[in-house]
Design a protein around this motif. Sequence first.
Motif, PDB file in Angstrom:
ATOM      1  N   VAL A 167      38.535  58.475-112.622  1.00 17.90           N
ATOM      2  CA  VAL A 167      39.128  58.492-111.812  1.00 17.90           C
ATOM      3  C   VAL A 167      39.480  57.506-110.745  1.00 17.90           C
ATOM      4  O   VAL A 167      39.899  56.788-110.462  1.00 17.90           O
ATOM      5  N   LEU A 168      37.617  56.825-110.806  1.00 19.92           N
ATOM      6  CA  LEU A 168      37.864  56.412-110.140  1.00 19.92           C
ATOM      7  C   LEU A 168      37.665  54.592-110.007  1.00 19.92           C
ATOM      8  O   LEU A 168      38.135  53.913-109.072  1.00 19.92           O
ATOM      9  N   ARG A 169      37.866  54.136-111.405  1.00 17.76           N
ATOM     10  CA  ARG A 169      38.599  53.361-111.576  1.00 17.76           C
ATOM     11  C   ARG A 169      39.925  52.929-110.873  1.00 17.76           C
ATOM     12  O   ARG A 169      40.760  52.179-110.887  1.00 17.76           O
ATOM     13  N   ALA A 170      40.960  54.120-112.344  1.00 14.58           N
ATOM     14  CA  ALA A 170      42.196  54.362-111.356  1.00 14.58           C
ATOM     15  C   ALA A 170      42.503  53.967-110.011  1.00 14.58           C
ATOM     16  O   ALA A 170      43.379  54.033-109.436  1.00 14.58           O
ATOM     17  N   LEU A 171      40.752  54.249-108.492  1.00 16.20           N
ATOM     18  CA  LEU A 171      41.269  53.891-107.463  1.00 16.20           C
ATOM     19  C   LEU A 171      40.851  52.960-106.746  1.00 16.20           C
ATOM     20  O   LEU A 171      40.698  52.546-106.244  1.00 16.20           O
ATOM     21  N   GLY A 172      40.333  52.071-108.486  1.00 18.16           N
ATOM     22  CA  GLY A 172      39.586  50.478-108.287  1.00 18.16           C
ATOM     23  C   GLY A 172      39.025  50.459-107.640  1.00 18.16           C
ATOM     24  O   GLY A 172      38.050  49.600-106.999  1.00 18.16           O
ATOM     25  N   ALA A 173      37.857  50.764-108.125  1.00 19.32           N
ATOM     26  CA  ALA A 173      36.359  50.724-108.285  1.00 19.32           C
ATOM     27  C   ALA A 173      36.049  50.765-109.404  1.00 19.32           C
ATOM     28  O   ALA A 173      36.400  51.119-110.542  1.00 19.32           O
ATOM     29  N   GLY A 174      34.589  49.708-108.864  1.00 13.48           N
ATOM     30  CA  GLY A 174      33.774  48.856-109.786  1.00 13.48           C
ATOM     31  C   GLY A 174      33.657  49.676-110.775  1.00 13.48           C
ATOM     32  O   GLY A 174      32.339  50.393-109.923  1.00 13.48           O
ATOM     33  N   LYS A 175      32.880  48.991-111.537  1.00 14.77           N
ATOM     34  CA  LYS A 175      31.126  49.514-112.413  1.00 14.77           C
ATOM     35  C   LYS A 175      30.123  49.484-111.143  1.00 14.77           C
ATOM     36  O   LYS A 175      29.963  50.505-111.116  1.00 14.77           O
ATOM     37  N   LEU A 176      30.006  48.032-110.557  1.00 15.79           N
ATOM     38  CA  LEU A 176      28.783  48.548-109.271  1.00 15.79           C
ATOM     39  C   LEU A 176      29.188  49.330-108.291  1.00 15.79           C
ATOM     40  O   LEU A 176      28.151  50.017-107.846  1.00 15.79           O
ATOM     41  N   ASP A 177      30.556  49.935-108.139  1.00 16.22           N
ATOM     42  CA  ASP A 177      30.969  50.593-107.452  1.00 16.22           C
ATOM     43  C   ASP A 177      30.863  52.034-107.718  1.00 16.22           C
ATOM     44  O   ASP A 177      29.925  53.082-106.790  1.00 16.22           O
ATOM     45  N   ILE A 178      30.722  52.489-108.964  1.00 18.71           N
ATOM     46  CA  ILE A 178      30.279  53.974-109.794  1.00 18.71           C
ATOM     47  C   ILE A 178      29.053  53.542-109.854  1.00 18.71           C
ATOM     48  O   ILE A 178      28.961  55.376-109.453  1.00 18.71           O
ATOM     49  N   MET A 179      28.186  52.837-110.164  1.00 16.05           N
ATOM     50  CA  MET A 179      26.679  52.875-110.291  1.00 16.05           C
ATOM     51  C   MET A 179      26.697  53.357-108.959  1.00 16.05           C
ATOM     52  O   MET A 179      25.211  54.191-108.256  1.00 16.05           O
ATOM     53  N   LEU A 180      27.010  52.523-107.278  1.00 18.11           N
ATOM     54  CA  LEU A 180      26.069  52.692-106.281  1.00 18.11           C
ATOM     55  C   LEU A 180      26.398  53.913-105.373  1.00 18.11           C
ATOM     56  O   LEU A 180      25.665  54.445-104.961  1.00 18.11           O
ATOM     57  N   LYS A 181      27.361  54.698-105.693  1.00 19.34           N
ATOM     58  CA  LYS A 181      28.334  55.166-104.953  1.00 19.34           C
ATOM     59  C   LYS A 181      28.558  56.850-105.684  1.00 19.34           C
ATOM     60  O   LYS A 181      28.495  58.104-105.306  1.00 19.34           O
ATOM     61  N   VAL A 182      28.380  56.976-106.908  1.00 26.89           N
ATOM     62  CA  VAL A 182      27.991  58.047-107.599  1.00 26.89           C
ATOM     63  C   VAL A 182      26.688  58.450-108.783  1.00 26.89           C
ATOM     64  O   VAL A 182      26.104  59.072-108.737  1.00 26.89           O
ATOM     65  N   GLY A 183      26.367  56.823-109.482  1.00 24.67           N
ATOM     66  CA  GLY A 183      26.078  56.956-110.671  1.00 24.67           C
ATOM     67  C   GLY A 183      24.021  56.942-109.782  1.00 24.67           C
ATOM     68  O   GLY A 183      23.169  58.073-110.369  1.00 24.67           O
ATOM     69  N   ILE A 184      23.376  56.346-108.697  1.00 22.00           N
ATOM     70  CA  ILE A 184      22.662  56.380-108.679  1.00 22.00           C
ATOM     71  C   ILE A 184      22.509  58.012-107.450  1.00 22.00           C
ATOM     72  O   ILE A 184      21.395  58.553-107.680  1.00 22.00           O
ATOM     73  N   PRO A 185      23.264  58.207-107.419  1.00 17.98           N
ATOM     74  CA  PRO A 185      22.911  59.279-105.541  1.00 17.98           C
ATOM     75  C   PRO A 185      22.776  60.489-107.100  1.00 17.98           C
ATOM     76  O   PRO A 185      21.726  61.696-106.548  1.00 17.98           O
ATOM     77  N   ARG A 186      23.522  60.741-108.026  1.00 20.29           N
ATOM     78  CA  ARG A 186      23.587  61.599-109.016  1.00 20.29           C
ATOM     79  C   ARG A 186      21.642  61.391-109.771  1.00 20.29           C
ATOM     80  O   ARG A 186      21.394  62.739-110.343  1.00 20.29           O
ATOM     81  N   ALA A 187      21.489  60.861-109.886  1.00 22.00           N
ATOM     82  CA  ALA A 187      20.615  60.396-110.905  1.00 22.00           C
ATOM     83  C   ALA A 187      19.103  60.597-109.804  1.00 22.00           C
ATOM     84  O   ALA A 187      18.037  60.482-110.616  1.00 22.00           O
ATOM     85  N   LEU A 188      18.983  61.100-108.389  1.00 18.56           N
ATOM     86  CA  LEU A 188      17.961  60.831-107.595  1.00 18.56           C
ATOM     87  C   LEU A 188      17.374  61.968-107.730  1.00 18.56           C
ATOM     88  O   LEU A 188      16.330  62.207-108.004  1.00 18.56           O
ATOM     89  N   PRO A 189      18.031  63.467-107.821  1.00 19.79           N
ATOM     90  CA  PRO A 189      16.996  64.516-108.595  1.00 19.79           C
ATOM     91  C   PRO A 189      16.355  63.908-109.735  1.00 19.79           C
ATOM     92  O   PRO A 189      15.058  64.594-109.859  1.00 19.79           O
ATOM     93  N   TYR A 190      16.454  64.087-110.528  1.00 24.92           N
ATOM     94  CA  TYR A 190      16.215  63.094-111.827  1.00 24.92           C
ATOM     95  C   TYR A 190      14.519  61.911-111.384  1.00 24.92           C
ATOM     96  O   TYR A 190      14.047  62.338-112.216  1.00 24.92           O
ATOM     97  N   PHE A 191      15.289  60.965-111.052  1.00 22.80           N
ATOM     98  CA  PHE A 191      14.134  60.251-109.871  1.00 22.80           C
ATOM     99  C   PHE A 191      12.910  60.894-109.438  1.00 22.80           C
ATOM    100  O   PHE A 191      11.460  60.170-110.552  1.00 22.80           O
ATOM    101  N   PHE A 192      13.021  61.247-108.737  1.00 20.32           N
ATOM    102  CA  PHE A 192      11.950  62.634-108.245  1.00 20.32           C
ATOM    103  C   PHE A 192      11.723  62.891-108.725  1.00 20.32           C
ATOM    104  O   PHE A 192      10.384  63.303-108.362  1.00 20.32           O
TER     105      PHE A 192
END
Length: 256
Positions: free
Chosen positions: A152-177
């Motif tokens: 869905v994000l790629r269809a909206l024009g998001a690149g690999k870096l955008d997906i990681m910064l806006k979705v991947g990293i926030p999603r990984a925060l609970p795992y990290f802490f």
Amino acid sequence: MNSRILERASPWVFTVIIFLIWEVSCIIFNINSSVLQPPSAAFAAMFKYWKVFAYNSWVTLWVTMVGFALAVGFGVMLGLLVGWSRTIYRGMYPVMVGFNTIPKVAIVPLLILWFGIGEVPAIITAFLISFFPIVVNIATGLATTEPELEDVLRALGAGKLDIMLKVGIPRALPYFFGSLKVAITLAFVGTVVSETLGANAGLGYLIALEGASFRMANVYAALLLLAFEGVLMYAVFAWVEQRFTKWAFRSQMNAG
């Protein structure tokens, strides 16, 4: 309100109960002091030699925190790299698992040979034993992003870096802490293992020195101080986890 007060007081209550059972058991069963020291003897030794214990506790604490800080920095970078691509994830994961399987106590003599007796081997050991949970949790948090969401994000024009910064990293925060709580306890283990084998200061060094002289009250005092430092730092990172990922605990807070 009463349940919240009871919840906050429960760790202290259980700790006092454990110490009481420990003390009473030593008295009732007349346990030999060379086998098991009562907590009263450990606390008495702690207060009697408080300068020695304070100095060595501080050495263990700062050495552990330096190794842990290195583990966090390296773990975050490697976790982001591994989680960036499923190909990298599958390629590096077996290597990291194999490295983590090696007992760190087997590496300490090599570190002492390379860097000499002192804090450096302890810092490196704390780093080596604590970075793996951080890498795995960050990589897992990034790798488990739903493919449908990425599409869905790629269809909206998001690149690999955008997906990681806006979705991947926030999603990984609970795992990290969450991984920080595990990693900090492992860092203390690494520090003490190294200090018992080759150091001139620290709680591990003190445990080895006093144990060799059969001053068991001092050994138990050092163990209690080590446990206190571990619990304290675990509590700090548990607070940090809830502070920065409060949204992940919302359902638990509402349920309570």
